[in-house]
Design a protein around this motif. Structure first.
Motif, PDB file in Angstrom:
ATOM      1  N   PHE A  64      20.107  32.640  -4.401  1.00  0.00           N
ATOM      2  CA  PHE A  64      21.600  32.865  -3.886  1.00  0.00           C
ATOM      3  C   PHE A  64      21.539  34.243  -3.058  1.00  0.00           C
ATOM      4  N   GLY A  65      22.124  34.331  -1.881  1.00  0.00           N
ATOM      5  CA  GLY A  65      22.212  35.555  -1.195  1.00  0.00           C
ATOM      6  C   GLY A  65      22.823  36.753  -1.892  1.00  0.00           C
ATOM      7  N   GLY A  66      23.574  36.618  -2.768  1.00  0.00           N
ATOM      8  CA  GLY A  66      24.555  37.604  -3.585  1.00  0.00           C
ATOM      9  C   GLY A  66      23.365  38.630  -4.679  1.00  0.00           C
ATOM     10  N   GLU A 125      16.496  30.063 -10.219  1.00  0.00           N
ATOM     11  CA  GLU A 125      17.530  29.408 -10.205  1.00  0.00           C
ATOM     12  C   GLU A 125      17.023  27.780 -10.525  1.00  0.00           C
ATOM     13  N   ALA A 126      17.822  27.166 -11.302  1.00  0.00           N
ATOM     14  CA  ALA A 126      17.595  25.901 -11.735  1.00  0.00           C
ATOM     15  C   ALA A 126      17.448  24.978 -10.599  1.00  0.00           C
ATOM     16  N   ILE A 127      18.270  25.099  -9.585  1.00  0.00           N
ATOM     17  CA  ILE A 127      18.085  24.548  -8.367  1.00  0.00           C
ATOM     18  C   ILE A 127      18.388  25.872  -7.372  1.00  0.00           C
ATOM     19  N   PRO A 135      12.086  24.525  -9.498  1.00  0.00           N
ATOM     20  CA  PRO A 135      11.065  24.997 -10.514  1.00  0.00           C
ATOM     21  C   PRO A 135      10.888  24.199 -11.729  1.00  0.00           C
ATOM     22  N   ASP A 136       9.838  24.169 -12.100  1.00  0.00           N
ATOM     23  CA  ASP A 136       9.281  23.570 -13.213  1.00  0.00           C
ATOM     24  C   ASP A 136       9.658  24.146 -14.329  1.00  0.00           C
ATOM     25  N   SER A 192      21.829  28.797 -14.077  1.00  0.00           N
ATOM     26  CA  SER A 192      21.902  27.240 -13.867  1.00  0.00           C
ATOM     27  C   SER A 192      23.133  26.694 -13.364  1.00  0.00           C
ATOM     28  N   THR A 193      23.721  27.786 -12.417  1.00  0.00           N
ATOM     29  CA  THR A 193      25.230  27.559 -12.175  1.00  0.00           C
ATOM     30  C   THR A 193      25.237  26.186 -11.519  1.00  0.00           C
ATOM     31  N   SER A 194      24.239  25.719 -10.492  1.00  0.00           N
ATOM     32  CA  SER A 194      24.139  24.631  -9.763  1.00  0.00           C
ATOM     33  C   SER A 194      24.273  23.161 -10.642  1.00  0.00           C
TER      34      SER A 194
END
Length: 409
Positions: free
Chosen positions: A107-109, A149-151, A159-160, A179-181
């Motif tokens: 994420f850009g932030g 990031e999870a996604i 990522p695995d 894991s936000t997404s």
């Protein structure tokens, strides 16, 4: 107990002496105590209790317990925003001279935060791909944290986590996963080897777009070896609560980035419907991705649930056959991307994800506007790319709105 049942009943004990079935709001600044000795014991950590809402609060603590249990974690700390959670979680670990390895499609932030750490003598490196093989090339004796990031948002790489966790632990490093997404409904990252999990609770956990927040969840499993992590020396007495004890005593208290009781209440209420919301939006996103795949105005559709996505098998394994709400499309030019967005009738053009409504944004001209072309490409950002976060509307209506907007470009 299955997840949807656990979602409604985990961490809800002790909602109040009057038998409240929803979380009460403890809207207070401070808490009085009968004796000076009691106050001293709470301040020194010898006794649990509440002193000041900048440090902890009963409403916020109840929300923290609930998320910790849902993520299979040991403890949690709620913060004023997702970026506050990332900032405090990272600064709890690193000091001047340390290095961080981060996935490139973040994420850009978060990317901006990591970039700013150079002012404090902390370096972040970004392997092109989020794999253990790529990460290994960037390991030095100064590396202290691996962040993924999870996604990836909006790169949408997956990522695995098992592989990367094993790699991190081989080098005695903690793995932090945003894991936000995916939320704990799709995956509990701690069960895949993550040591610390982050959520921007403003997004899917809240679900209604009515409050900003973030949370840090600690597995309690990582051993903070004294030579490599000297900042934890004075907190080793707390055992598996070592990381969280330090974070509360230092970062959370000193930076003041606490979650407000009202925001904890609102987000905790939204959490009740997480399972049914995630089922619906994941199904909608999958159908929309397949619909857009056959639209002749769309040049590329990126979604982990499509079988031609390079990380499809990893996503399928980690997320139990659901692939999240976010997808991206490319339409040829920036002008066409703007025209498409401007012609949408009820899909919102907004800088958020995880709302109940479908949202779109042009990342290159907004979130990533200050980044170089090289940085944008590394993050999966192009001038003709539109990020879509699918909501709870009827899929026929979502597809119809996208179809009519695409036909006008």
């Amino acid at each position: 107990m299955k997840f949807a049942t656990k979602l409604l009943h985990a961490g809800t004990a002790g909602y109040g002496e009057y038998g409240s079935t929803t979380l009460p709001i403890c809207q207070t600044t401070a808490f009085k105590h009968d004796t000076a000795e009691e106050m001293e014991a709470i301040f020194t950590g010898e006794k649990a209790g509440f002193v000041y809402s900048r440090v902890n609060n009963p409403t916020v603590s109840a929300f923290e317990r609930r998320l910790a249990e849902l993520e299979e974690g040991k403890s949690a700390a709620a913060c004023s925003s997702g970026m506050a959670a990332i900032s405090l979680a990272v600064l709890n670990i690193v000091k001047s001279g340390d290095e961080i390895i981060s996935g490139s499609g973040i994420f850009g932030g978060t990317y901006s935060f990591f970039g700013g750490l150079y002012r404090y003598g902390i370096k972040t490196v970004y392997p092109r791909h989020s794999t253990a093989e790529c990460f290994e090339k960037y390991i030095t004796d100064k590396t202290r944290l691996i962040f993924i990031e999870a996604i990836g948002n909006p790169k949408l790489d997956v990522p695995d986590i098992v592989q990367i966790a094993a790699f991190a632990h081989k080098y005695g490093l903690p793995l932090m996963v945003d894991s936000t997404s995916v939320t704990p409904y799709l995956m509990q990252a701690i069960n895949y080897g993550a040591d610390i999990v982050i959520h921007s609770t403003s997004k899917f956990i809240n679900g209604g777009g009515n409050s900003i927040g973030g949370i840090i969840i600690d597995s309690g499993r990582f051993v903070w070896e004294r030579e490599k992590y000297p900042l934890f020396k004075n907190f080793s007495k707390f055992g598996s609560f070592c990381y969280m004890a330090k974070l509360r005593a230092e970062q959370l208290k000193d930076y003041g980035s606490c979650m407000a009781p009202l925001n904890a209440y609102l987000t905790n209420t939204g959490l009740d419907t997480l399972a049914v919301r995630m089922d619906r939006i994941c199904d909608n996103a999958n159908k929309l991705a397949r619909y857009l795949k056959i639209c002749d105005k769309v040049q590329n559709v990126n979604y982990p649930g499509l079988t031609d996505h390079p990380d499809y098998e990893t996503a399928k394994k980690q997320f139990g056959g659901r692939y999240g709400a976010i997808l991206t499309i490319r339409v040829g030019t920036k002008e066409k991307a703007f025209s498409f967005i401007n012609n949408l009738k009820y899909v919102f053009n907004a800088a958020n994800i995880g709302d109940s409504k479908t949202l779109v944004i042009h990342p290159a001209s907004t979130i990533y506007a200050a980044d170089s072309d090289e940085q944008k490409v590394a993050a999966g950002i192009y001038d003709d790319l539109v990020r879509i976060c699918v909501g709870l509307e009827d899929i026929d209506d979502i597809q119809a709105d996208f179809g009519q907007a695409l036909n006008k470009i």
